[in-house]
Design a protein around this motif. Structure first.
Motif, PDB file in Angstrom:
ATOM      1  N   VAL A  75       0.845  -1.190   0.000  1.00 17.71           N
ATOM      2  CA  VAL A  75       0.000   0.000   0.000  1.00 17.71           C
ATOM      3  C   VAL A  75       0.886   1.247   0.000  1.00 17.71           C
ATOM      4  O   VAL A  75       2.085   1.166   0.250  1.00 17.71           O
ATOM      5  CB  VAL A  75      -0.962   0.009   1.215  1.00 17.71           C
ATOM      6  N   ALA A  76       0.275   2.392  -0.301  1.00 14.09           N
ATOM      7  CA  ALA A  76       1.036   3.639  -0.360  1.00 14.09           C
ATOM      8  C   ALA A  76       0.143   4.811   0.001  1.00 14.09           C
ATOM      9  O   ALA A  76      -1.088   4.736  -0.107  1.00 14.09           O
ATOM     10  CB  ALA A  76       1.604   3.846  -1.767  1.00 14.09           C
ATOM     11  N   GLY A  77       0.774   5.897   0.397  1.00  9.51           N
ATOM     12  CA  GLY A  77       0.059   7.145   0.634  1.00  9.51           C
ATOM     13  C   GLY A  77       0.038   7.960  -0.650  1.00  9.51           C
ATOM     14  O   GLY A  77       1.040   8.010  -1.376  1.00  9.51           O
ATOM     15  N   GLN A 149      10.038   6.434   6.610  1.00  7.97           N
ATOM     16  CA  GLN A 149       9.129   7.256   7.410  1.00  7.97           C
ATOM     17  C   GLN A 149       7.717   7.021   6.912  1.00  7.97           C
ATOM     18  O   GLN A 149       7.501   6.989   5.703  1.00  7.97           O
ATOM     19  CB  GLN A 149       9.421   8.761   7.203  1.00  7.97           C
ATOM     20  N   PHE A 150       6.777   6.866   7.838  1.00 12.86           N
ATOM     21  CA  PHE A 150       5.366   6.851   7.454  1.00 12.86           C
ATOM     22  C   PHE A 150       4.936   8.314   7.391  1.00 12.86           C
ATOM     23  O   PHE A 150       4.955   9.023   8.389  1.00 12.86           O
ATOM     24  CB  PHE A 150       4.525   6.072   8.477  1.00 12.86           C
ATOM     25  N   ILE A 151       4.596   8.794   6.211  1.00  9.73           N
ATOM     26  CA  ILE A 151       4.304  10.221   6.022  1.00  9.73           C
ATOM     27  C   ILE A 151       2.857  10.530   6.415  1.00  9.73           C
ATOM     28  O   ILE A 151       1.915   9.968   5.867  1.00  9.73           O
ATOM     29  CB  ILE A 151       4.555  10.646   4.550  1.00  9.73           C
ATOM     30  N   VAL A 169       3.778   7.665  -1.933  1.00  7.90           N
ATOM     31  CA  VAL A 169       4.908   7.457  -1.031  1.00  7.90           C
ATOM     32  C   VAL A 169       4.704   6.160  -0.261  1.00  7.90           C
ATOM     33  O   VAL A 169       3.589   5.829   0.125  1.00  7.90           O
ATOM     34  CB  VAL A 169       5.084   8.680  -0.081  1.00  7.90           C
ATOM     35  N   GLU A 170       5.804   5.415  -0.103  1.00  8.09           N
ATOM     36  CA  GLU A 170       5.757   4.172   0.679  1.00  8.09           C
ATOM     37  C   GLU A 170       7.121   3.960   1.314  1.00  8.09           C
ATOM     38  O   GLU A 170       7.938   4.877   1.325  1.00  8.09           O
ATOM     39  CB  GLU A 170       5.263   3.008  -0.208  1.00  8.09           C
ATOM     40  N   MET A 171       7.375   2.743   1.831  1.00  6.14           N
ATOM     41  CA  MET A 171       8.565   2.578   2.657  1.00  6.14           C
ATOM     42  C   MET A 171       9.516   1.457   2.209  1.00  6.14           C
ATOM     43  O   MET A 171      10.438   1.124   2.948  1.00  6.14           O
ATOM     44  CB  MET A 171       8.141   2.343   4.126  1.00  6.14           C
ATOM     45  N   SER A 194      -3.736   3.755   0.259  1.00  3.63           N
ATOM     46  CA  SER A 194      -4.430   3.479   1.529  1.00  3.63           C
ATOM     47  C   SER A 194      -4.756   4.746   2.306  1.00  3.63           C
ATOM     48  O   SER A 194      -5.562   4.728   3.230  1.00  3.63           O
ATOM     49  CB  SER A 194      -3.563   2.589   2.409  1.00  3.63           C
ATOM     50  N   ASP A 195      -4.115   5.868   1.948  1.00  3.70           N
ATOM     51  CA  ASP A 195      -4.303   7.108   2.721  1.00  3.70           C
ATOM     52  C   ASP A 195      -3.740   8.268   1.911  1.00  3.70           C
ATOM     53  O   ASP A 195      -3.119   8.066   0.873  1.00  3.70           O
ATOM     54  CB  ASP A 195      -3.588   7.004   4.080  1.00  3.70           C
ATOM     55  N   ALA A 197      -1.459  10.421   2.994  1.00  5.50           N
ATOM     56  CA  ALA A 197      -0.181  10.861   3.579  1.00  5.50           C
ATOM     57  C   ALA A 197      -0.324  12.190   4.327  1.00  5.50           C
ATOM     58  O   ALA A 197       0.585  13.021   4.324  1.00  5.50           O
ATOM     59  CB  ALA A 197       0.905  10.941   2.489  1.00  5.50           C
ATOM     60  N   PHE A 205      -5.173   3.833   7.996  1.00  5.17           N
ATOM     61  CA  PHE A 205      -4.290   2.781   7.514  1.00  5.17           C
ATOM     62  C   PHE A 205      -4.766   1.358   7.829  1.00  5.17           C
ATOM     63  O   PHE A 205      -4.961   0.555   6.922  1.00  5.17           O
ATOM     64  CB  PHE A 205      -2.897   3.013   8.094  1.00  5.17           C
TER      65      PHE A 205
HETATM   66  N1  ADE Z   1       2.363   3.342   3.167  1.00 13.24           N
HETATM   67  C1  ADE Z   1       1.045   3.591   3.179  1.00 13.24           C
HETATM   68  N2  ADE Z   1       0.783   4.866   3.517  1.00 13.24           N
HETATM   69  C2  ADE Z   1       1.996   5.447   3.727  1.00 13.24           C
HETATM   70  C3  ADE Z   1       2.397   6.740   4.114  1.00 13.24           C
HETATM   71  N3  ADE Z   1       1.505   7.702   4.363  1.00 13.24           N
HETATM   72  N4  ADE Z   1       3.718   6.975   4.251  1.00 13.24           N
HETATM   73  C4  ADE Z   1       4.637   5.992   4.008  1.00 13.24           C
HETATM   74  N5  ADE Z   1       4.309   4.751   3.659  1.00 13.24           N
HETATM   75  C5  ADE Z   1       2.999   4.467   3.508  1.00 13.24           C
END
Ligand code: ADE
Length: 227
Positions: A75-77, A149-151, A169-171, A194-195, A197, A205
């Protein structure tokens, strides 16, 4: 052999449910599930958060299991207003947004003798487009930024989006892509938004994770079947 990396543990069991002759290997404090999907040999592993974990998984898949292709799911922001929760994003290239060697004269995101943007494989991305059409899903494409970093902050989000022209953005993705680039192995990175950010990112999340996994697993297995 096709290596599949999923970013969270919850994403493993939907794959195991569809695999035959599964053998689990314990390597470096993690489980690698080797088995068959149709006539294709696959190994599925859970990355866990962060770039180091993703790099370890990609390296083990390539060096120990002989992966010739890596498919990454997670998933990603969203960094872009045109992306909404549930949208699927295919990374065209990925960059480590938290790399900063500017004090030595290098552009942020750039690592000497390594590079900055790591491209995903055009053939795999094209295959993903056909899977999306067959499944009646919209697949957006763009640059994805990766960092440890989770943004969940508007200013940080705007900075990453602007600096790298990134849409999400993801990790983990850029770390896996960096390993694949070093070993000459094609990679595909699929991210479900998923969000946004922003300040609500942490809240949205967990609730989202469960439903997105079903779609992304089906999508990835359709790609495996076509390879
Ligand atoms: N993965 C999913 N949402 C994220 C976010 N907001 N920042 C970093 N990784 C994520």
């Amino acid at each position: 052999m096709i290596g599949i990396i999923v970013s969270r543990n919850e994403e493993i069991s939907p794959f195991l449910d569809k695999m035959r002759s599964v053998k689990t290997h314990f390597i470096g404090s993690n489980q690698y599930h080797e088995g068959l999907f149709g006539d294709k040999k696959i190994v599925v592993v859970h990355s866990r958060f962060g770039k180091v974990n993703a790099a370890i998984r990609a390296t083990i898949l390539i060096e120990r299991f002989g992966a010739k292709t890596i498919l990454f799911n997670g998933v990603a922001g969203a960094l872009n207003k045109s992306l909404h929760i549930g949208d699927l994003v295919c990374a065209t290239s990925l960059i480590q947004h938290d790399v900063d060697i500017e004090a030595l004269g290098y552009a942020v995101g750039f690592i000497p003798e390594t590079g900055d943007f790591f491209a995903t494989d055009p053939f795999l991305n094209g295959l993903a487009e056909s899977v999306a059409i067959e499944r009646g899903l919209k697949l957006k494409k763009g640059i994805v930024a990766t960092g440890d970093q989770f943004i969940a902050d508007d200013a940080k989000k705007a900075q990453i989006a602007e600096r790298y022209k990134a849409v999400a953005v993801e990790m983990e993705g850029a770390a896996a892509a960096c390993v694949c680039s070093a070993f000459g192995v094609p990679i595909f990175v699929l991210r479900t938004i998923s969000d946004a950010a922003d300040m609500d990112a942490g809240f949205n999340f967990d609730a989202f994770l469960e439903s997105s996994v079903v779609i992304s697993t089906g999508f990835t297995l359709d790609m495996v079947a076509k390879l």
